[in-house]
Design an enzyme around this catalytic site. Sequence first.
Site, PDB file in Angstrom:
ATOM      1  N   ASN A 112     -41.932   1.095  24.882  1.00 43.30           N
ATOM      2  CA  ASN A 112     -43.268   1.448  25.366  1.00 43.30           C
ATOM      3  C   ASN A 112     -43.227   1.378  26.894  1.00 43.30           C
ATOM      4  O   ASN A 112     -43.194   0.296  27.467  1.00 43.30           O
ATOM      5  CB  ASN A 112     -44.283   0.449  24.788  1.00 43.30           C
ATOM      6  CG  ASN A 112     -45.666   0.625  25.386  1.00 43.30           C
ATOM      7  OD1 ASN A 112     -45.964   1.636  26.018  1.00 43.30           O
ATOM      8  ND2 ASN A 112     -46.515  -0.374  25.184  1.00 43.30           N
ATOM      9  N   TRP A 113     -43.232   2.543  27.522  1.00 43.81           N
ATOM     10  CA  TRP A 113     -43.057   2.573  28.985  1.00 43.81           C
ATOM     11  C   TRP A 113     -44.348   2.288  29.746  1.00 43.81           C
ATOM     12  O   TRP A 113     -44.319   2.209  30.973  1.00 43.81           O
ATOM     13  CB  TRP A 113     -42.484   3.932  29.407  1.00 43.81           C
ATOM     14  CG  TRP A 113     -41.072   4.137  28.999  1.00 43.81           C
ATOM     15  CD1 TRP A 113     -40.252   3.247  28.368  1.00 43.81           C
ATOM     16  CD2 TRP A 113     -40.291   5.325  29.210  1.00 43.81           C
ATOM     17  NE1 TRP A 113     -39.015   3.804  28.163  1.00 43.81           N
ATOM     18  CE2 TRP A 113     -39.006   5.079  28.664  1.00 43.81           C
ATOM     19  CE3 TRP A 113     -40.538   6.571  29.790  1.00 43.81           C
ATOM     20  CZ2 TRP A 113     -37.988   6.022  28.692  1.00 43.81           C
ATOM     21  CZ3 TRP A 113     -39.525   7.511  29.818  1.00 43.81           C
ATOM     22  CH2 TRP A 113     -38.263   7.244  29.273  1.00 43.81           C
ATOM     23  N   LYS A 114     -45.464   2.220  29.042  1.00 46.23           N
ATOM     24  CA  LYS A 114     -46.751   1.939  29.700  1.00 46.23           C
ATOM     25  C   LYS A 114     -46.932   2.907  30.879  1.00 46.23           C
ATOM     26  O   LYS A 114     -46.516   4.048  30.785  1.00 46.23           O
ATOM     27  CB  LYS A 114     -46.820   0.462  30.104  1.00 46.23           C
ATOM     28  CG  LYS A 114     -46.423  -0.452  28.927  1.00 46.23           C
ATOM     29  CD  LYS A 114     -46.685  -1.902  29.173  1.00 46.23           C
ATOM     30  CE  LYS A 114     -46.267  -2.686  27.928  1.00 46.23           C
ATOM     31  NZ  LYS A 114     -46.563  -4.097  28.009  1.00 46.23           N
TER      32      LYS A 114
ATOM     33  N   GLU B 114     -47.325  -8.246  17.988  1.00 43.48           N
ATOM     34  CA  GLU B 114     -47.115  -8.584  19.392  1.00 43.48           C
ATOM     35  C   GLU B 114     -48.077  -9.704  19.800  1.00 43.48           C
ATOM     36  O   GLU B 114     -49.240  -9.435  20.129  1.00 43.48           O
ATOM     37  CB  GLU B 114     -47.369  -7.367  20.275  1.00 43.48           C
ATOM     38  CG  GLU B 114     -46.487  -6.186  19.939  1.00 43.48           C
ATOM     39  CD  GLU B 114     -46.379  -5.225  21.115  1.00 43.48           C
ATOM     40  OE1 GLU B 114     -45.262  -5.058  21.617  1.00 43.48           O
ATOM     41  OE2 GLU B 114     -47.406  -4.666  21.538  1.00 43.48           O
TER      42      GLU B 114
ATOM     43  N   SER C 223     -41.757  -9.567  25.294  1.00 41.09           N
ATOM     44  CA  SER C 223     -40.636 -10.088  26.088  1.00 41.09           C
ATOM     45  C   SER C 223     -39.295 -10.075  25.349  1.00 41.09           C
ATOM     46  O   SER C 223     -38.473 -10.974  25.532  1.00 41.09           O
ATOM     47  CB  SER C 223     -40.957 -11.488  26.621  1.00 41.09           C
ATOM     48  OG  SER C 223     -42.113 -11.437  27.446  1.00 41.09           O
TER      49      SER C 223
ATOM     50  N   HIS D 126     -52.591  -1.105  20.905  1.00 41.60           N
ATOM     51  CA  HIS D 126     -51.845  -2.021  21.773  1.00 41.60           C
ATOM     52  C   HIS D 126     -52.821  -2.997  22.428  1.00 41.60           C
ATOM     53  O   HIS D 126     -53.937  -2.623  22.788  1.00 41.60           O
ATOM     54  CB  HIS D 126     -51.074  -1.238  22.842  1.00 41.60           C
ATOM     55  CG  HIS D 126     -50.117  -2.105  23.585  1.00 41.60           C
ATOM     56  ND1 HIS D 126     -50.523  -2.921  24.614  1.00 41.60           N
ATOM     57  CD2 HIS D 126     -48.788  -2.328  23.416  1.00 41.60           C
ATOM     58  CE1 HIS D 126     -49.477  -3.604  25.048  1.00 41.60           C
ATOM     59  NE2 HIS D 126     -48.411  -3.260  24.346  1.00 41.60           N
TER      60      HIS D 126
ATOM     61  N   GLY E  75     -45.200  -9.218  28.375  1.00 44.31           N
ATOM     62  CA  GLY E  75     -45.021  -9.124  29.820  1.00 44.31           C
ATOM     63  C   GLY E  75     -45.024 -10.471  30.520  1.00 44.31           C
ATOM     64  O   GLY E  75     -45.096 -10.540  31.745  1.00 44.31           O
TER      65      GLY E  75
ATOM     66  N   GLU F 132     -53.082  -4.146  25.296  1.00 43.47           N
ATOM     67  CA  GLU F 132     -53.600  -3.732  26.618  1.00 43.47           C
ATOM     68  C   GLU F 132     -54.727  -2.716  26.456  1.00 43.47           C
ATOM     69  O   GLU F 132     -55.666  -2.692  27.253  1.00 43.47           O
ATOM     70  CB  GLU F 132     -52.456  -3.179  27.479  1.00 43.47           C
ATOM     71  CG  GLU F 132     -51.557  -4.300  27.970  1.00 43.47           C
ATOM     72  CD  GLU F 132     -50.120  -3.894  28.244  1.00 43.47           C
ATOM     73  OE1 GLU F 132     -49.828  -2.679  28.346  1.00 43.47           O
ATOM     74  OE2 GLU F 132     -49.269  -4.799  28.340  1.00 43.47           O
TER      75      GLU F 132
ATOM     76  N   GLY G 297     -41.315  -3.515  25.945  1.00 44.80           N
ATOM     77  CA  GLY G 297     -41.990  -3.056  27.164  1.00 44.80           C
ATOM     78  C   GLY G 297     -41.025  -3.084  28.339  1.00 44.80           C
ATOM     79  O   GLY G 297     -40.220  -2.178  28.542  1.00 44.80           O
ATOM     80  N   GLY G 298     -41.085  -4.157  29.117  1.00 47.14           N
ATOM     81  CA  GLY G 298     -40.304  -4.270  30.356  1.00 47.14           C
ATOM     82  C   GLY G 298     -38.829  -3.912  30.213  1.00 47.14           C
ATOM     83  O   GLY G 298     -38.284  -3.153  31.026  1.00 47.14           O
TER      84      GLY G 298
HETATM   85  P1  PGA Z   1     -42.966  -6.613  27.006  1.00 51.71           P
HETATM   86  O1  PGA Z   1     -44.063  -5.637  26.397  1.00 51.71           O
HETATM   87  O2  PGA Z   1     -41.682  -6.352  26.270  1.00 51.71           O
HETATM   88  O3  PGA Z   1     -42.869  -6.235  28.471  1.00 51.71           O
HETATM   89  O4  PGA Z   1     -43.437  -8.002  26.816  1.00 51.71           O
HETATM   90  C1  PGA Z   1     -44.129  -5.399  25.023  1.00 51.71           C
HETATM   91  C2  PGA Z   1     -45.258  -4.465  24.700  1.00 51.71           C
HETATM   92  O5  PGA Z   1     -46.300  -4.528  25.383  1.00 51.71           O
HETATM   93  O6  PGA Z   1     -45.168  -3.639  23.787  1.00 51.71           O
END
Ligand code: PGA
Length: 249
Positions: free
Chosen positions: A9-11, A166, A212, A94, A172, A96, A233-234
Amino acid sequence: MSKKIVAGNWKMHKTAPQTAKFLEELIEKLPANQAEVIVAPTFVNLAEATALTKNSKILVAAQNMHQAEAGAYTGEISAPMLTAIGVNTVILGHSERRQYFGETDGNLVAKVDTALRHDMKVIFCIGEQLADRNKNNHFNVVEYQLRDGLFHLDKKFWNNIVIAYEPVWAIGTGETASPEQAQEMHAHIREVIAKSYGKDLAINVSILYGGSVKPSNAAEIFSKPDVNGGLIGGAALEVNDFIAIINAI
Ligand code: PGA
């Protein structure tokens, strides 16, 4: 058996040239294992991403979509717009989106229904806040999110549902649920699905862990029996890290 999946997930990261560079490198170095590999670039780069990955096994997902087919919804993107450019997977719910953009359970039901009506695969995100876990209420919170978002669905639609667990406190933050914490929640999710839909269906649902995940912890998390992959994510932003995570499965 549930499919193994690694999804990035590149956000709100990566411009068009950065997207192309990443995907060209990923295609070149992609490990030949059985895992399904998904990347979710931002909307403006989806068309280029589907064109670039056309002859590879990489699937392209959107990070969100609107529930209506079309209409006066400035700034929004619909399911027909996505499928018309070859995007047949969407991440919904998600944390966010729930936290910053007012995504509600009611919205999400409508989005899930629209996506499934268009034969799209849905990666449905659920997860508790730290306060829920501290109150020992995390199993309930996750169960409610699951029931509210998905349990109105007929059995036949579950072929197109992937769950991403999640925990919000691990997204993050560098903090990861321990493999044991991930396993106990994934087992709980599968059990809740089994109670309503039967064991046969439940064992076929892919349940991904997100929060993470990185090359150094992926193998241990993925080794747990009810963890069928990850939503990353990251660490999905750097091609070698993403490949290391795919290899870890
Ligand atoms: P993260 O994000 O790996 O940076 O913690 C995961 C996500 O939001 O899907």
